[in-house]
Design an enzyme around this catalytic site. Structure first.
Site, short mmCIF file in Angstrom:
data_model
loop_
_atom_site.label_atom_id
_atom_site.label_comp_id
_atom_site.label_asym_id
_atom_site.label_seq_id
_atom_site.Cartn_x
_atom_site.Cartn_y
_atom_site.Cartn_z
N HIS A 153 67.40 69.41 77.87
CA HIS A 153 66.14 68.69 78.07
C HIS A 153 65.07 69.73 78.42
CE1 HIS A 153 63.31 66.10 80.35
NE2 HIS A 153 63.88 65.06 79.76
N ASP A 194 72.79 70.51 85.04
CA ASP A 194 71.83 69.40 84.99
C ASP A 194 72.64 68.13 84.77
OD1 ASP A 194 70.18 67.39 84.14
OD2 ASP A 194 69.06 68.60 82.69
N GLN A 239 72.20 63.04 83.08
CA GLN A 239 72.82 62.03 82.21
C GLN A 239 74.32 61.89 82.47
OE1 GLN A 239 71.13 59.99 80.48
NE2 GLN A 239 69.15 61.04 80.38
N CYS A 285 62.26 64.59 74.77
CA CYS A 285 62.05 65.81 75.58
C CYS A 285 63.12 66.85 75.26
CB CYS A 285 62.04 65.51 77.08
SG CYS A 285 60.69 64.47 77.56
N LYS A 345 67.85 57.27 87.25
CA LYS A 345 68.80 57.08 86.15
C LYS A 345 70.13 56.54 86.69
CE LYS A 345 66.77 60.88 83.51
NZ LYS A 345 65.97 60.27 82.45
C1 LIG Z 1 69.45 65.77 80.72
C2 LIG Z 1 68.17 65.54 81.47
N1 LIG Z 1 67.72 66.48 82.30
C3 LIG Z 1 66.61 66.34 83.01
C4 LIG Z 1 65.84 65.19 82.91
C5 LIG Z 1 64.60 65.07 83.72
O1 LIG Z 1 64.75 64.06 84.68
P1 LIG Z 1 63.51 63.61 85.57
O2 LIG Z 1 62.38 63.34 84.61
O3 LIG Z 1 64.00 62.40 86.28
O4 LIG Z 1 63.19 64.74 86.49
C6 LIG Z 1 66.25 64.18 82.05
C7 LIG Z 1 65.44 62.97 81.87
O5 LIG Z 1 65.50 62.29 80.88
C8 LIG Z 1 67.45 64.36 81.31
O6 LIG Z 1 67.89 63.40 80.48
#
Ligand SMILES: Cc1ncc(COP(=O)(O)O)c(C=O)c1O
Length: 418
Positions: free
Chosen positions: A135, A212, A215, A376, A238
């Site tokens: 992401h 990270d 998900q 993203c 999430k």
């Molecule tokens: C794999 C992953 N990392 C990071 C993020 C960023 O999360 P946040 O916008 O809640 O900080 C997301 C959000 O969709 C994501 O799917």
């Protein structure tokens, strides 16, 4: 019937999706006059009543600032905020509560590590390894760090099925590697990465690893000690919790050495114009008034997930995903983007030459919420040579019938365009 959130696991009659759905007020909404079919859970999840109640309780019964007040409301709020930290600690099986830092979300957690750990530890020519399925929030903070320090970003390639190339990782890992940051589950492809093996390989070279988990956390039990990751990041929203709250887990020995990320109230031990000394962990990283309601709400979300049962959630969601994968593969002209063997939560696809935004708009008129675009993760789109995909993403509150509704609606979309 009592909502499942009020029942102890032993009182529960086993997993019944219709019972669970009653705990989520938003799932009874109508959209354009049609019952909502919410398949955008990778973007954010709906909230159970117990989370809404926890937020409301904080604002109506104990609204106050924490850690500073000696009055009753402040004592209650401080206690609930710290109780939420303990819930997260148990949820992740972290060694100590001090290893749990409240942040805004995954994005802030990664930026914190890049700017605090990265800026002090990385030098010109050092290498940071990420993957081609990250992401943007696990790409851009590292690029910014590279600009600031002269470090270099290295990217693990992904295969045509959307899996990490293990050989590629092995080839990138070398004496210059100083950090690895990898997603546990891809938000654009659903691929589950073998993070334990990646961590082991990195540790053999003495390299710390950030995972990270944005998900992954909603779909599977995470044990940070078993993984032995150095940092783990996720977002509350999430995981059925509020927006604006998330978690950075870090090992004490690393967090202890890292300088604060932001300066301000609560993160200090004493301040004079000559010298400021910093507070101990975890407060050193929680400058200013935190998202108190958010932390308490996240605690309630974790309680809810634990009561449903993480094993129950994983088993049910796997069946749901298998059903989605096999029924979508019956749709002519549909191309699934990302067909990794190990997947969670997500099916990404294109449908002939119909633009994903057109598909999303037509589905919306039918009450079906999916996500369309680059998610993203523009490098993933480039890798698969598509400008955008449609993404249906699932939660344990989704039903097999909702998957079928998606499939039928896609057949109708084709009739509109062909
Ligand atoms: C794999 C992953 N990392 C990071 C993020 C960023 O999360 P946040 O916008 O809640 O900080 C997301 C959000 O969709 C994501 O799917």
């Amino acid at each position: 019937m009592e909502p499942i959130s009020k029942l102890t696991p032993s009182q529960k009659p086993g997993f019944d999706v219709s019972t669970v759905r009653r705990d989520f007020p938003a799932l009874s909404l109508k959209v354009h006059g049609k019952p909502l079919v919410y398949l955008d859970n990778a973007a954010t999840t709906q909230k159970p009543q117990s989370v809404l109640d926890a937020l409301s309780r904080y604002y109506t019964e104990e609204c106050s600032n924490i850690h500073r007040g000696i009055h009753l409301l402040s004592e209650r709020a401080s206690q609930d905020y710290e109780e939420a930290r303990l819930k997260v600690q148990r949820f992740l099986n972290a060694n100590r509560p001090e290893e749990i830092i409240f942040v805004k979300g995954t994005t802030e957690a990664i930026n914190l590590v890049a700017q605090s750990y990265g800026r002090t530890e990385l030098r010109q020519g050092d290498e940071i390894i990420i993957s081609a399925m990250e992401h943007h929030s696990n790409i851009v903070p590292w690029q910014m760090l590279c600009e600031q320090t002269g470090a270099v970003l290295r990217v693990i390639p992904i295969t045509d099925t959307g899996e990490l190339s293990f050989g590629g990782f092995g080839r990138l890992l070398n004496a210059r590697t100083k950090f690895v940051a990898i997603t546990h589950v891809s938000n654009a492809l659903g691929s589950i990465n073998p993070v334990k093996r990646i961590i082991e390989m990195a540790h053999e070279q003495g390299v710390p690893v950030l995972i990270d988990g944005a998900q992954a956390v909603p779909h599977q039990k995470i044990d940070v000690q078993a993984l032995d990751c150095d940092f783990y990041a996720f977002s509350g929203h999430k995981l059925y919790g509020p927006t604006g709250i998330g978690i950075l887990y870090g090992k004490t020995e690393l967090l202890d050495k890292m300088p604060p990320y932001q300066g301000g109230g609560d993160m200090i031990s004493s301040v004079t114009f000559e010298k400021t000394t910093y507070n101990k962990l975890p407060y050193k990283f929680e400058a200013g008034t935190p998202n108190i309601a958010g932390a308490i709400g996240l605690g309630a979300a974790i309680d809810y997930v634990m009561k449903v049962g993480q094993a129950t959630i994983s088993t049910y969601e796997s069946k749901l995903l298998l059903h989605a994968i096999s029924s979508l593969s019956e749709v002519a002209l549909l191309r699934q983007i990302g067909t990794a063997k190990e997947r969670a939560g997500v099916v990404s696809f294109t449908l002939g030459d119909i633009h994903p935004h057109d598909i999303g708009t037509i589905l919306d008129r039918e009450g079906i919420a999916i996500r369309t675009g680059h998610h993203c993760a523009q490098p993933v789109m480039a890798r698969f040579k598509v400008p955008a995909t449609c993404r249906a993403s699932f939660s344990f509150y989704n039903t097999m019938e909702e998957v079928d509704a998606l499939v039928s609606a896609l057949e109708r979309v084709k009739k509109v365009f062909h």
